[in-house]
Write a protein that holds these residues in place. Structure first.
Motif, PDB file in Angstrom:
ATOM      1  N   SER A 163       7.058 -61.847  16.387  1.00 51.12           N
ATOM      2  CA  SER A 163       6.817 -61.125  15.141  1.00 51.12           C
ATOM      3  C   SER A 163       6.571 -62.144  14.059  1.00 51.12           C
ATOM      4  O   SER A 163       7.188 -63.193  14.040  1.00 51.12           O
ATOM      5  CB  SER A 163       8.006 -60.242  14.770  1.00 51.12           C
ATOM      6  OG  SER A 163       9.151 -61.045  14.561  1.00 51.12           O
ATOM      7  N   SER A 164       5.646 -61.854  13.187  1.00 48.98           N
ATOM      8  CA  SER A 164       5.355 -62.796  12.113  1.00 48.98           C
ATOM      9  C   SER A 164       6.434 -62.692  11.066  1.00 48.98           C
ATOM     10  O   SER A 164       6.994 -61.636  10.823  1.00 48.98           O
ATOM     11  CB  SER A 164       3.989 -62.476  11.497  1.00 48.98           C
ATOM     12  OG  SER A 164       3.996 -61.178  10.946  1.00 48.98           O
ATOM     13  N   GLN A 171       2.601 -60.933   1.468  1.00 49.16           N
ATOM     14  CA  GLN A 171       2.548 -62.387   1.575  1.00 49.16           C
ATOM     15  C   GLN A 171       2.307 -63.024   0.205  1.00 49.16           C
ATOM     16  O   GLN A 171       2.953 -64.004  -0.167  1.00 49.16           O
ATOM     17  CB  GLN A 171       1.443 -62.804   2.547  1.00 49.16           C
ATOM     18  CG  GLN A 171       1.411 -64.300   2.852  1.00 49.16           C
ATOM     19  CD  GLN A 171       0.337 -64.634   3.866  1.00 49.16           C
ATOM     20  OE1 GLN A 171      -0.667 -63.933   3.952  1.00 49.16           O
ATOM     21  NE2 GLN A 171       0.544 -65.698   4.613  1.00 49.16           N
ATOM     22  N   TYR A 175       0.025 -56.215   4.336  1.00 47.88           N
ATOM     23  CA  TYR A 175       0.577 -57.501   4.762  1.00 47.88           C
ATOM     24  C   TYR A 175       0.162 -58.613   3.805  1.00 47.88           C
ATOM     25  O   TYR A 175       0.980 -59.445   3.386  1.00 47.88           O
ATOM     26  CB  TYR A 175       0.111 -57.818   6.182  1.00 47.88           C
ATOM     27  CG  TYR A 175       0.437 -59.223   6.623  1.00 47.88           C
ATOM     28  CD1 TYR A 175       1.739 -59.587   6.937  1.00 47.88           C
ATOM     29  CD2 TYR A 175      -0.563 -60.192   6.720  1.00 47.88           C
ATOM     30  CE1 TYR A 175       2.049 -60.866   7.327  1.00 47.88           C
ATOM     31  CE2 TYR A 175      -0.264 -61.479   7.111  1.00 47.88           C
ATOM     32  CZ  TYR A 175       1.044 -61.813   7.431  1.00 47.88           C
ATOM     33  OH  TYR A 175       1.337 -63.087   7.815  1.00 47.88           O
ATOM     34  N   ASP A 176      -1.106 -58.643   3.413  1.00 50.01           N
ATOM     35  CA  ASP A 176      -1.595 -59.674   2.491  1.00 50.01           C
ATOM     36  C   ASP A 176      -0.903 -59.556   1.132  1.00 50.01           C
ATOM     37  O   ASP A 176      -0.576 -60.564   0.498  1.00 50.01           O
ATOM     38  CB  ASP A 176      -3.111 -59.552   2.322  1.00 50.01           C
ATOM     39  CG  ASP A 176      -3.868 -59.933   3.587  1.00 50.01           C
ATOM     40  OD1 ASP A 176      -3.267 -60.643   4.423  1.00 50.01           O
ATOM     41  OD2 ASP A 176      -5.033 -59.515   3.734  1.00 50.01           O
ATOM     42  N   LYS A 224       5.462 -53.153  12.740  1.00 48.01           N
ATOM     43  CA  LYS A 224       4.359 -52.406  13.317  1.00 48.01           C
ATOM     44  C   LYS A 224       4.350 -50.992  12.737  1.00 48.01           C
ATOM     45  O   LYS A 224       5.334 -50.266  12.807  1.00 48.01           O
ATOM     46  CB  LYS A 224       4.495 -52.335  14.840  1.00 48.01           C
ATOM     47  CG  LYS A 224       3.355 -51.564  15.498  1.00 48.01           C
ATOM     48  CD  LYS A 224       3.556 -51.476  16.981  1.00 48.01           C
ATOM     49  CE  LYS A 224       2.446 -50.654  17.639  1.00 48.01           C
ATOM     50  NZ  LYS A 224       2.651 -50.488  19.076  1.00 48.01           N
ATOM     51  N   ALA A 240      -3.222 -51.633   6.836  1.00 48.02           N
ATOM     52  CA  ALA A 240      -2.080 -52.448   7.262  1.00 48.02           C
ATOM     53  C   ALA A 240      -2.290 -53.905   6.891  1.00 48.02           C
ATOM     54  O   ALA A 240      -1.357 -54.594   6.453  1.00 48.02           O
ATOM     55  CB  ALA A 240      -1.861 -52.309   8.771  1.00 48.02           C
ATOM     56  N   THR A 241      -3.516 -54.400   7.040  1.00 45.30           N
ATOM     57  CA  THR A 241      -3.812 -55.796   6.688  1.00 45.30           C
ATOM     58  C   THR A 241      -3.648 -56.022   5.192  1.00 45.30           C
ATOM     59  O   THR A 241      -3.109 -57.048   4.758  1.00 45.30           O
ATOM     60  CB  THR A 241      -5.248 -56.146   7.118  1.00 45.30           C
ATOM     61  OG1 THR A 241      -5.377 -55.920   8.535  1.00 45.30           O
ATOM     62  CG2 THR A 241      -5.573 -57.603   6.804  1.00 45.30           C
ATOM     63  N   ARG A 247       9.679 -59.692   7.649  1.00 43.43           N
ATOM     64  CA  ARG A 247       9.168 -59.478   8.996  1.00 43.43           C
ATOM     65  C   ARG A 247       8.066 -58.436   8.976  1.00 43.43           C
ATOM     66  O   ARG A 247       8.198 -57.388   8.362  1.00 43.43           O
ATOM     67  CB  ARG A 247      10.297 -59.009   9.912  1.00 43.43           C
ATOM     68  CG  ARG A 247       9.851 -58.784  11.339  1.00 43.43           C
ATOM     69  CD  ARG A 247      11.003 -58.329  12.197  1.00 43.43           C
ATOM     70  NE  ARG A 247      12.012 -59.358  12.294  1.00 43.43           N
ATOM     71  CZ  ARG A 247      13.163 -59.172  12.933  1.00 43.43           C
ATOM     72  NH1 ARG A 247      13.423 -58.018  13.495  1.00 43.43           N
ATOM     73  NH2 ARG A 247      14.042 -60.157  12.990  1.00 43.43           N
ATOM     74  N   ARG A 248       6.979 -58.740   9.696  1.00 42.59           N
ATOM     75  CA  ARG A 248       5.904 -57.755   9.792  1.00 42.59           C
ATOM     76  C   ARG A 248       6.360 -56.615  10.699  1.00 42.59           C
ATOM     77  O   ARG A 248       6.832 -56.834  11.806  1.00 42.59           O
ATOM     78  CB  ARG A 248       4.642 -58.404  10.375  1.00 42.59           C
ATOM     79  CG  ARG A 248       3.496 -57.417  10.514  1.00 42.59           C
ATOM     80  CD  ARG A 248       2.322 -58.026  11.252  1.00 42.59           C
ATOM     81  NE  ARG A 248       1.655 -59.031  10.458  1.00 42.59           N
ATOM     82  CZ  ARG A 248       0.563 -59.665  10.881  1.00 42.59           C
ATOM     83  NH1 ARG A 248       0.058 -59.404  12.060  1.00 42.59           N
ATOM     84  NH2 ARG A 248       0.005 -60.577  10.124  1.00 42.59           N
TER      85      ARG A 248
END
Length: 454
Positions: free
Chosen positions: A233-234, A320, A316-317, A243, A312-313, A240-241
């Motif tokens: 997992s990233s 981050q 996440y970005d 799912k 989802a991307t 934590r990413r």
């Protein structure tokens, strides 16, 4: 990181690296092993180090070596890796407050009773059942007596590779402090003074061969456990990413011949069979009109949103980017401690959880030994007067360290004034008639004692 040129050696910190037995820029593990390491790649030129980059190490909130992280340690006798968290454990820690060694029950019992196999077998069973022990490091290998730190000749010389110690006066002649030629044979240096805390001597006993290039035994004595196989997992600065499941993962996919609007679901055959047993029939064979609704309400309507890969991307970005904007400096600015406390917080970071746990456990063990009729010298092997003094010192440090967080950043004289309490009470009683709202009185009089007639 800790520097070797530290004046406060009374904390019992291991001042040399467990990998290369050398000093320099070292970091103390905060677990139960009580060891120190060259943690970063640039910390030492002749040590393989733990291999962390400077950024990786600085990002760690708590520094634990891999042995403490996974609770898999090496037996200091046979050097095999085993777990300390199984039930019962495969390895057991030495009960001494200043010792970070672990042993298999059988290994340490054979070391403690080398000439009595029956007693070693009995002691093995006792250790497995919970009995505490002080390992052979705390007895001189020659005279079998313990250490007296106040008498120089009775201070210990401790081997870095195996559980063997000597008094200074009992040190074998071939363990030398400098290279010596004897009968045409070169005796390599095996002893160094001034490197270990408590005025101990660092030695390599005669059991270990000295490598002429390293000037130490081979440095393959430390074994770390492999990381357990886990699902990848990233991790972005502790986030934590996760799912994100699509709706298709939660609901059965309807066939093309019976499409249903979003939010409805088909009841399983088992639910239908239960519902059939509960059906009520009206006279004439007609079904109760409310039963059709009750069958459909068995499963709640799902409202889980469908998230495509692009959404989802983006999430996440965004996470981050947001986490990268938070730095340790920003956090520290929000936790500014009043300047009146700063001088008392020096060196408090050296009080690690592992050392405190070890010391508290040692005190409990020593008390239990004395209550069971053990000799006072045996109890000292587990918990010396120095360890009791050190524990009280840590308690005082932590009380003062936590004061601004317990009492807030408002002004308080906690831990800083030296004037006796009864005199302070008399001063307050006199001044209360003259002090107005908003006035502040400083009761920090230093070491001077008031002689006022109040």
């Amino acid at each position: 990181m800790a520097e070797i040129a530290d004046e406060d050696s009374s904390t019992g910190i291991d001042l040399i690296c467990a990998l290369c037995d050398n000093g320099g820029e070292i970091a103390s593990c905060e677990g139960k092993c009580l060891r120190s390491f060259h943690a970063t790649k640039d910390a030492s030129e002749d040590c393989k180090t733990l291999g962390y980059t400077r950024n990786q190490f600085d990002a760690m909130k708590v520094f634990l070596c891999k042995n403490c992280e996974h609770e898999r340690y090496q037996c200091f006798a046979c050097h095999r890796l085993s777990s300390a968290k199984t039930d019962p454990p495969e390895l057991f820690p030495c009960a001494s407050a200043s010792c970070g060694h672990f042993y298999h029950a059988k290994c340490v019992a054979q070391l403690l009773f080398p000439e009595n196999e029956a007693k070693a077998t009995e002691y093995t069973t006792r250790i497995i059942n919970g009995a505490k022990f002080a390992c052979p490091v705390h007895k001189c290998d020659v005279c079998k007596y313990g250490e007296n730190k106040e008498v120089k000749e009775l201070q210990f010389a401790v081997c870095r590779r195996c559980p063997k110690s000597y008094h200074r006066r009992c040190l074998p002649r071939k363990i030398v402090f400098d290279d010596v030629i004897e009968n045409g044979v070169c005796l390599f240096q095996r002893a160094w003074d001034g490197l270990l805390p408590k005025n101990r001597i660092l030695i390599y006993c005669l059991k270990h061969n000295i490598d002429p290039n390293l000037r130490t035994p081979l440095r393959d004595h430390i074994k770390f456990p492999d990381d357990p196989i886990t699902k990848k997992s990233s991790n972005v600065n502790g986030l934590r990413r996760v799912k994100i499941r699509c709706l298709d993962d939660c609901l059965p996919v309807p066939s093309s011949s019976s499409k249903r609007p979003l939010g409805t679901s088909t009841c399983s055959s088992s639910i239908n069979s239960i519902a059939k047993r509960k059906k009520e029939h009206l006279p004439g064979g007609t079904k109760h009109p409310s039963m059709q609704k009750s069958v459909m309400s068995v499963i709640p309507i799902s409202t889980f949103p469908e998230v495509d890969i692009n959404t989802a991307t983006r999430i996440y970005d965004f996470a981050q980017k947001a986490s990268s904007n938070i730095t340790i400096e920003d956090v520290q600015k929000q936790l500014v401690v009043s300047s009146t406390y700063t001088s008392f917080m020096k060196n408090t970071d050296k009080v690690t959880l592992g050392k405190v746990e070890r010391s508290v456990e040692a005190v409990k063990t020593a008390v239990h030994m004395l209550e069971s009729g053990a000799d006072i010298e045996e109890a000292k092997d587990v918990c010396s007067p120095y360890d009791l003094f050190q524990l009280a010192k840590w308690k005082n440090k932590l009380n003062i360290y936590l004061a601004p967080f317990l009492h807030g950043t408002r002004y308080t004289s906690y831990g800083r004034h030296f004037t006796k309490l009864d005199k302070l009470e008399k001063i307050v009683d006199k001044l209360q008639w003259y002090v107005q709202s908003g006035d502040m009185v400083n009761f920090c009089f230093g070491f001077c004692y008031l002689s006022l007639e109040l």
